[in-house]
Write an enzyme that holds these catalytic residues in place. Structure first.
Site, short mmCIF file in Angstrom:
data_model
loop_
_atom_site.label_atom_id
_atom_site.label_comp_id
_atom_site.label_asym_id
_atom_site.label_seq_id
_atom_site.Cartn_x
_atom_site.Cartn_y
_atom_site.Cartn_z
N ARG A 1 0.85 -1.34 -0.03
CA ARG A 1 -0.09 0.03 -0.15
C ARG A 1 0.83 1.17 -0.04
NH1 ARG A 1 -5.02 -1.82 3.76
NH2 ARG A 1 -6.36 -2.45 1.92
N LYS B 1 -19.66 -15.94 2.38
CA LYS B 1 -21.00 -15.67 2.37
C LYS B 1 -21.76 -15.00 1.13
CE LYS B 1 -21.00 -14.05 6.94
NZ LYS B 1 -21.40 -12.84 7.46
N GLY C 1 -8.72 -7.68 -0.77
CA GLY C 1 -9.05 -8.48 0.43
C GLY C 1 -8.40 -9.97 0.17
N GLY D 1 -13.24 -3.85 0.36
CA GLY D 1 -14.42 -3.25 0.46
C GLY D 1 -14.85 -2.31 -0.59
P1 AMP Z 1 -14.68 -13.22 1.97
O1 AMP Z 1 -14.01 -12.33 2.68
O2 AMP Z 1 -16.14 -13.21 2.00
O3 AMP Z 1 -13.99 -13.25 0.62
O4 AMP Z 1 -14.37 -14.77 2.50
C1 AMP Z 1 -13.26 -15.30 2.49
C2 AMP Z 1 -13.16 -16.36 3.76
O5 AMP Z 1 -14.21 -17.31 3.17
C3 AMP Z 1 -11.96 -17.15 3.94
O6 AMP Z 1 -11.56 -16.99 4.97
C4 AMP Z 1 -12.26 -18.50 3.39
O7 AMP Z 1 -11.43 -19.43 4.58
C5 AMP Z 1 -13.80 -18.61 3.79
N1 AMP Z 1 -14.46 -19.68 2.98
C6 AMP Z 1 -14.23 -19.87 1.55
N2 AMP Z 1 -15.01 -21.22 1.15
C7 AMP Z 1 -15.22 -21.60 2.45
C8 AMP Z 1 -15.98 -22.69 2.86
N3 AMP Z 1 -16.50 -23.47 1.89
N4 AMP Z 1 -16.58 -22.83 4.04
C9 AMP Z 1 -16.18 -21.91 5.16
N5 AMP Z 1 -15.75 -20.82 4.88
C10 AMP Z 1 -15.05 -20.56 3.60
#
Ligand code: AMP
Length: 395
Positions: free
Chosen positions: A38, A199, A352, A375
């Site tokens: 950064r 999610k 991210g 974000g």
């Molecule tokens: P995000 O910040 O929404 O991009 O989510 C990233 C996080 O999602 C990471 O820490 C991953 O470990 C988690 N993740 C990815 N796939 C899965 C899964 N199948 N079950 C649980 N967590 C997950």
């Protein structure tokens, strides 16, 4: 394309230019910077201003000091690193809008660079308090926002201050908006988006916006299970957002209506527990045993997705395909990063976790663009206006 003023539109010689940068870098317990990307990404704007004879006053936040002075979140180590990178001294202030900052800004000479203390040492920063914004503005004569990572936040230093000074965006924000803006408005096709992460709820906005633009949408990560449920399948102990099943079902229908390929994993690496050394196996995605949870996409899916990616001309990726932090469940994410590195076209990584994964897996320099804002890039891909950019004067 961008109709906002950029630093190049400003007359900066001998002017005190207040520049919001994103120096929110990761540090270890000893205060050592573990990744200075950064800081390096802010250099083009800082060096440009310096070379033009501006008096550069940098401001940033670091971590979450919650509105109180806390030496643990001091920007002093950042000033030292910046000074090394620039090969010139960086004057560090003891405060943000206090006596020291004022004294030092008044004494600045052409081409000199100084850094204010962490703007989040004041609770007024995140509240976008107008009085505080005004105090900040009194340190400078011009305002430049180059902090893409916080452009989706309307804080005093990212937005409020623009009410009091002529403003422009820096080169980093310009680059981010140019690359991602082109993809949204006029992508070379085939255009493939890959969405993963924990999610669906975090990515709904992006899916909704991209579904009108892409040719193919590849789904992975935890969010896949909510889609499976929408198809009436059992997902065992996998992460599931019950209240989003209905919406997943609507998105599937929408994709079909629009003739967009929305692909879900055909096989899944499923484990008994959420643990790095958990017993695991690959199963068809409609055969996840009741006592297992899906933690990665399987090999067949990796192959199918990789082929689609390699034949695309534009690829946008946000969110890992599995729990990539655990080696046993990182292969899906690795495969996607590798496939993207072979694309003969534009490849964009939303910030991210996917950015961290790509860097960690060693594919960083193979991508067209890795966004510096998780974000902010998500909100931009959702088609939202970012407050830190909206406030900047038009050309
Ligand atoms: P995000 O910040 O929404 O991009 O989510 C990233 C996080 O999602 C990471 O820490 C991953 O470990 C988690 N993740 C990815 N796939 C899965 C899964 N199948 N079950 C649980 N967590 C997950």
């Amino acid at each position: 394309m961008l109709n906002k003023r950029t630093v190049e539109d400003l007359e900066v010689k001998s002017k005190k230019v207040l520049v919001r940068v994103d120096f929110n870098v990761p540090m270890d317990e000893k205060g050592k910077i573990t990744d200075d990307r950064r800081i390096r990404e802010a250099l083009p704007t800082i060096n440009y201003l310096k070379d033009k004879g501006a008096r550069v006053i940098l401001m940033s936040h670091l971590g979450r000091p919650k509105g109180k002075v806390n030496p643990q979140y001091s920007l002093k180590p950042v000033a030292r690193r910046l000074s090394e990178l620039m090969g010139q001294p960086v004057i560090m202030c003891e405060d943000v809008v206090g006596e020291d900052a004022h004294k030092k800004s008044e004494a600045l000479k052409d081409g000199e660079v100084m850094l204010l203390e962490n703007v989040r040492f004041h609770a007024e920063e995140e509240k976008n308090d107008p009085e505080f914004a005004k105090k900040l503005s009194e340190l400078g004569e011009l305002y430049v926002n180059d902090a893409f990572g916080t452009a989706h936040r309307a804080h005093a230093s990212t937005a409020g201050v623009a009410d009091y000074l002529p403003s422009a965006v820096g080169f980093l924000i310009k680059k981010e908006l140019d690359v991602m803006g082109k993809v949204l408005s006029n992508p070379e096709r085939p255009f493939v988006a890959i969405l993963g992460g924990a999610k669906v709820s975090d990515k709904i906005g992006v899916i909704k916006n991209l579904i009108d633009k892409v040719d193919t949408l590849l789904i992975g990560g935890g969010m896949a299970f909510t889609f499976f449920k929408a198809l009436g399948r059992e997902v065992g102990k996998s992460v599931l957002e019950e209240d989003k099943v209905e919406l997943a079902s609507e998105l599937l229908k929408k994709a079909e209506l629009k003739g967009i390929k929305l692909l879900l994993p055909v096989d899944i690496v499923a484990a008994k527990e959420f643990k790095a050394d958990a017993e695991h196996m690959t199963v068809e995605s409609n055969e996840i045993p009741g006592d297992y949870m899906g933690l990665d996409i399987g090999e067949k899916t990796q192959k199918i997705y990789s082929e689609i990616i390699e034949n695309a001309k534009t690829v946008v990726w946000n969110g890992p395909m599995g729990v990539f932090e655990m080696p046993a469940f990182s292969k899906g994410t690795y495969a996607i990063a590798e496939a993207m590195s072979k694309v003969n076209g534009t490849t964009i990584i939303g910030g991210g976790d996917s950015a961290a994964a790509v860097e960690q897996l060693g594919f960083g320099d193979k991508m067209t663009h890795i966004s510096t804002g998780g974000g902010a890039s998500l909100e931009f891909l959702e088609g939202k206006t970012l407050p830190g950019i909206a406030v900047i004067n038009d050309k």
